[in-house]
Write a protein that holds these residues in place. Sequence first.
Motif, short mmCIF file in Angstrom:
data_model
loop_
_atom_site.label_atom_id
_atom_site.label_comp_id
_atom_site.label_asym_id
_atom_site.label_seq_id
_atom_site.Cartn_x
_atom_site.Cartn_y
_atom_site.Cartn_z
N ILE A 51 -39.44 18.36 16.67
CA ILE A 51 -39.20 18.96 15.36
C ILE A 51 -38.16 20.08 15.49
CG2 ILE A 51 -40.23 20.40 13.54
CD1 ILE A 51 -40.89 17.40 13.28
N GLN A 52 -38.33 20.94 16.49
CA GLN A 52 -37.35 22.02 16.69
C GLN A 52 -35.98 21.45 16.98
OE1 GLN A 52 -38.71 25.28 19.15
NE2 GLN A 52 -36.64 25.68 19.87
N ASP A 54 -34.73 18.44 16.21
CA ASP A 54 -34.22 17.78 15.02
C ASP A 54 -33.75 18.78 13.97
OD1 ASP A 54 -34.13 15.27 13.16
OD2 ASP A 54 -35.40 16.69 12.06
N HIS A 55 -34.58 19.74 13.64
CA HIS A 55 -34.27 20.65 12.55
C HIS A 55 -33.16 21.65 12.90
CE1 HIS A 55 -37.64 18.78 10.76
NE2 HIS A 55 -38.11 19.80 10.07
N ASP A 58 -29.77 19.82 13.23
CA ASP A 58 -29.25 19.51 11.90
C ASP A 58 -28.66 20.76 11.24
OD1 ASP A 58 -28.95 17.70 9.53
OD2 ASP A 58 -30.36 19.14 8.66
N ASP A 132 -30.67 22.23 3.13
CA ASP A 132 -31.35 21.03 2.65
C ASP A 132 -31.52 21.12 1.14
OD1 ASP A 132 -32.96 18.82 2.15
OD2 ASP A 132 -34.40 19.27 3.75
N ARG A 144 -35.72 27.44 6.74
CA ARG A 144 -35.89 26.32 7.68
C ARG A 144 -36.30 26.83 9.06
NH1 ARG A 144 -34.19 21.17 7.25
NH2 ARG A 144 -35.48 21.43 5.42
N VAL A 148 -39.74 26.06 11.18
CA VAL A 148 -39.77 25.53 12.55
C VAL A 148 -40.61 26.44 13.44
CG1 VAL A 148 -38.35 25.01 14.59
CG2 VAL A 148 -37.59 24.29 12.32
#
Length: 169
Positions: A51-52, A54-55, A58, A132, A144, A148
Amino acid sequence: MKASDVLADAFGRIHEVVHETAEGLTVKDLHARLEPRANSIAWLVWHLSRIQDDHVADASGQEQVWLSQDWVSRFGLPLPPEATGFGHSSKQVAAVQVESSELLLGYFDAVHGQTMGFVTGLSANGLNRIVDESWDPPVTLGVRLVSVIADGLQHAGQAAFVRGSVKRR
């Protein structure tokens, strides 16, 4: 204190808990589940790392270290390369099998390094950037990153709880 220092401290706290939790565990301990549908330490640390990765990748315009450093092949999981664990079934949780705590922590540390490189260079104004627009209201970079951090601390705490339970058996 600068916003970047606060973020770096928060991500550093996740780093501390993950290492305290996963270091020195056997493969059996990493994959132990307190009940058949529960998450293992291996899955929890892999998921919070994914998750970290990916986010933050991005939000920062970087490639995920999962792909850029070929951790996807090193893990060899029977999951799609883009899998992060979000919405995983019990069967998918069980499929996250790692060969050692060193492999798991190696990936986590690589993600942590990329994250720290990004957050330490942020300005307070940069945290207002929309990252986002699919949400109402749109998600800023600051929101965001807090999300995270919250997810990472929650899952690191869960992994620490599992470790304590496994070690008391």
